[in-house]
Scaffold this motif. Sequence first.
Motif, PDB file in Angstrom:
ATOM      1  N   GLY A   8      38.230  64.550   0.020  1.00 40.44           N
ATOM      2  CA  GLY A   8      38.716  63.182   0.193  1.00 40.44           C
ATOM      3  C   GLY A   8      38.636  62.742   1.637  1.00 40.44           C
ATOM      4  N   GLY A   9      39.131  61.557   1.889  1.00 40.10           N
ATOM      5  CA  GLY A   9      39.125  61.000   3.233  1.00 40.10           C
ATOM      6  C   GLY A   9      39.958  59.734   3.283  1.00 40.10           C
ATOM      7  N   GLY A  10      40.119  59.199   4.491  1.00 46.97           N
ATOM      8  CA  GLY A  10      40.909  57.987   4.635  1.00 46.97           C
ATOM      9  C   GLY A  10      41.175  57.644   6.074  1.00 46.97           C
ATOM     10  N   VAL A  11      42.240  56.873   6.275  1.00 46.75           N
ATOM     11  CA  VAL A  11      42.606  56.355   7.588  1.00 46.75           C
ATOM     12  C   VAL A  11      44.073  56.652   7.839  1.00 46.75           C
ATOM     13  N   GLU A  12      44.397  57.044   9.064  1.00 52.65           N
ATOM     14  CA  GLU A  12      45.781  57.204   9.487  1.00 52.65           C
ATOM     15  C   GLU A  12      46.109  56.110  10.494  1.00 52.65           C
ATOM     16  N   TRP A  13      47.244  55.438  10.279  1.00 52.00           N
ATOM     17  CA  TRP A  13      47.649  54.291  11.090  1.00 52.00           C
ATOM     18  C   TRP A  13      48.881  54.658  11.910  1.00 52.00           C
ATOM     19  N   GLN A  14      48.796  54.498  13.230  1.00 51.42           N
ATOM     20  CA  GLN A  14      49.912  54.823  14.116  1.00 51.42           C
ATOM     21  C   GLN A  14      50.918  53.689  14.090  1.00 51.42           C
ATOM     22  N   LEU A  15      52.124  53.939  13.540  1.00 52.34           N
ATOM     23  CA  LEU A  15      53.177  52.934  13.499  1.00 52.34           C
ATOM     24  C   LEU A  15      54.019  52.967  14.759  1.00 52.34           C
ATOM     25  N   ASP A  16      54.314  54.159  15.262  1.00 54.34           N
ATOM     26  CA  ASP A  16      54.884  54.351  16.597  1.00 54.34           C
ATOM     27  C   ASP A  16      54.567  55.785  17.004  1.00 54.34           C
ATOM     28  N   HIS A  17      55.191  56.281  18.078  1.00 53.06           N
ATOM     29  CA  HIS A  17      54.829  57.609  18.569  1.00 53.06           C
ATOM     30  C   HIS A  17      55.190  58.720  17.592  1.00 53.06           C
ATOM     31  N   ASN A  18      56.162  58.494  16.726  1.00 49.16           N
ATOM     32  CA  ASN A  18      56.623  59.551  15.830  1.00 49.16           C
ATOM     33  C   ASN A  18      56.374  59.250  14.361  1.00 49.16           C
ATOM     34  N   MET A  19      55.633  58.203  14.049  1.00 48.94           N
ATOM     35  CA  MET A  19      55.428  57.846  12.656  1.00 48.94           C
ATOM     36  C   MET A  19      53.985  57.402  12.424  1.00 48.94           C
ATOM     37  N   VAL A  20      53.357  58.008  11.429  1.00 46.79           N
ATOM     38  CA  VAL A  20      51.979  57.687  11.071  1.00 46.79           C
ATOM     39  C   VAL A  20      51.913  57.433   9.568  1.00 46.79           C
ATOM     40  N   MET A  21      51.234  56.357   9.186  1.00 46.88           N
ATOM     41  CA  MET A  21      51.000  56.073   7.775  1.00 46.88           C
ATOM     42  C   MET A  21      49.573  56.472   7.424  1.00 46.88           C
ATOM     43  N   ALA A  22      49.406  57.243   6.342  1.00 47.09           N
ATOM     44  CA  ALA A  22      48.090  57.699   5.908  1.00 47.09           C
ATOM     45  C   ALA A  22      47.723  57.017   4.596  1.00 47.09           C
ATOM     46  N   THR A  23      46.508  56.514   4.511  1.00 46.56           N
ATOM     47  CA  THR A  23      45.974  55.940   3.277  1.00 46.56           C
ATOM     48  C   THR A  23      44.616  56.580   3.024  1.00 46.56           C
ATOM     49  N   GLY A  24      44.318  56.887   1.767  1.00 46.85           N
ATOM     50  CA  GLY A  24      43.039  57.534   1.497  1.00 46.85           C
ATOM     51  C   GLY A  24      42.740  57.659   0.019  1.00 46.85           C
ATOM     52  N   LEU A  25      41.600  58.256  -0.251  1.00 46.31           N
ATOM     53  CA  LEU A  25      41.105  58.461  -1.604  1.00 46.31           C
ATOM     54  C   LEU A  25      40.624  59.897  -1.726  1.00 46.31           C
ATOM     55  N   SER A  26      40.940  60.575  -2.835  1.00 44.88           N
ATOM     56  CA  SER A  26      40.526  61.969  -3.017  1.00 44.88           C
ATOM     57  C   SER A  26      40.064  62.202  -4.454  1.00 44.88           C
ATOM     58  N   PHE A  27      39.163  63.170  -4.595  1.00 47.81           N
ATOM     59  CA  PHE A  27      38.676  63.601  -5.903  1.00 47.81           C
ATOM     60  C   PHE A  27      39.049  65.059  -6.080  1.00 47.81           C
ATOM     61  N   ASN A  28      39.733  65.368  -7.191  1.00 48.00           N
ATOM     62  CA  ASN A  28      40.200  66.714  -7.488  1.00 48.00           C
ATOM     63  C   ASN A  28      39.537  67.179  -8.775  1.00 48.00           C
ATOM     64  N   ASN A  29      38.733  68.224  -8.676  1.00 45.84           N
ATOM     65  CA  ASN A  29      37.921  68.699  -9.792  1.00 45.84           C
ATOM     66  C   ASN A  29      38.437  70.058 -10.266  1.00 45.84           C
ATOM     67  N   GLY A  30      39.135  70.080 -11.395  1.00 45.28           N
ATOM     68  CA  GLY A  30      39.680  71.326 -11.911  1.00 45.28           C
ATOM     69  C   GLY A  30      38.601  72.245 -12.446  1.00 45.28           C
ATOM     70  N   PHE A  31      38.697  73.548 -12.150  1.00 48.23           N
ATOM     71  CA  PHE A  31      37.706  74.496 -12.660  1.00 48.23           C
ATOM     72  C   PHE A  31      38.339  75.625 -13.467  1.00 48.23           C
ATOM     73  N   THR A  32      39.605  75.479 -13.838  1.00 48.86           N
ATOM     74  CA  THR A  32      40.229  76.391 -14.795  1.00 48.86           C
ATOM     75  C   THR A  32      40.602  75.612 -16.052  1.00 48.86           C
ATOM     76  N   ARG A  33      40.713  76.313 -17.184  1.00 51.05           N
ATOM     77  CA  ARG A  33      41.017  75.670 -18.456  1.00 51.05           C
ATOM     78  C   ARG A  33      42.403  75.046 -18.427  1.00 51.05           C
ATOM     79  N   ALA A  34      42.517  73.804 -18.964  1.00 53.32           N
ATOM     80  CA  ALA A  34      43.800  73.115 -19.001  1.00 53.32           C
ATOM     81  C   ALA A  34      44.563  73.407 -20.289  1.00 53.32           C
ATOM     82  N   ILE A  35      43.876  73.330 -21.443  1.00 51.58           N
ATOM     83  CA  ILE A  35      44.495  73.617 -22.737  1.00 51.58           C
ATOM     84  C   ILE A  35      43.532  74.482 -23.559  1.00 51.58           C
ATOM     85  N   LYS A  36      44.063  75.118 -24.587  1.00 52.69           N
ATOM     86  CA  LYS A  36      43.251  76.047 -25.383  1.00 52.69           C
ATOM     87  C   LYS A  36      42.306  75.322 -26.341  1.00 52.69           C
TER      88      LYS A  36
END
Length: 224
Positions: free
Chosen positions: A179-207
């Motif tokens: 994934g990736g995105g942008v981090e926005w500096q709100l002040d010296h101690n606070m950052v807001m992160a926005t982004g998009l990610s893709f999660n691809n499972g490779f183990t079985r979920a149900i039988k």
Amino acid sequence: MQKKTIRFLLLAFLFINFGSRQVIAQDYYSSTYQYKPVSLGITFAPNMAWMRHGDAEGYQNTPKFGFAYGLLADFAFTENYYFATGLLINTLNSDVEYADPTINTTPGADLTQSFRLQYAEIPITVKLKSTMRYFRSYYGQFGFTGGVKLNAKEKELGNSTRSSMGDDADFFRLALQIGGGVEWQLDHNMVMATGLSFNNGFTRAIKDGEPRNSYVAFNFGIFF
């Protein structure tokens, strides 16, 4: 002479005080910021999840919305390279349509099952960040997520209640994430992160049908 000395001292005091305020203001509104070696935060991430049955025939999968929330942690190697982890509660919803094996000779005799799988997940990823400029930086993230099942329920289309899947849903879930995105500096101690990610499972979920589940997430976070 004494009055001139007093006036000079007053002017010097005012100049020094005004200059220090200007330095503080310039530092606060600076276009660059020093990175923090450790950042902790919270996140909320809506997702769109679906099942993948691979080469198995007779299954039609419909994505559905879910969400994740929890804690995030970034540990800096250097200014631009981080180990990113956390603890998330992730709910994945999806619908699967397949032929009813008991009456599969009847045209249109298909069942639609709605699955709700909930995991406690720990991301193990590397985050690459650009240097903060003008209150923002860009990042890319790659790694794995490991999770354990907290809850798994299913229901047939038209039913109002869900039933527990028990051992029909696998206990562990492993996946590859990018994934990736942008981090926005709100002040010296606070950052807001926005982004998009893709999660691809490779183990079985149900039988039943042995599908894997994957999702795309819209990530929102606040680091303190």
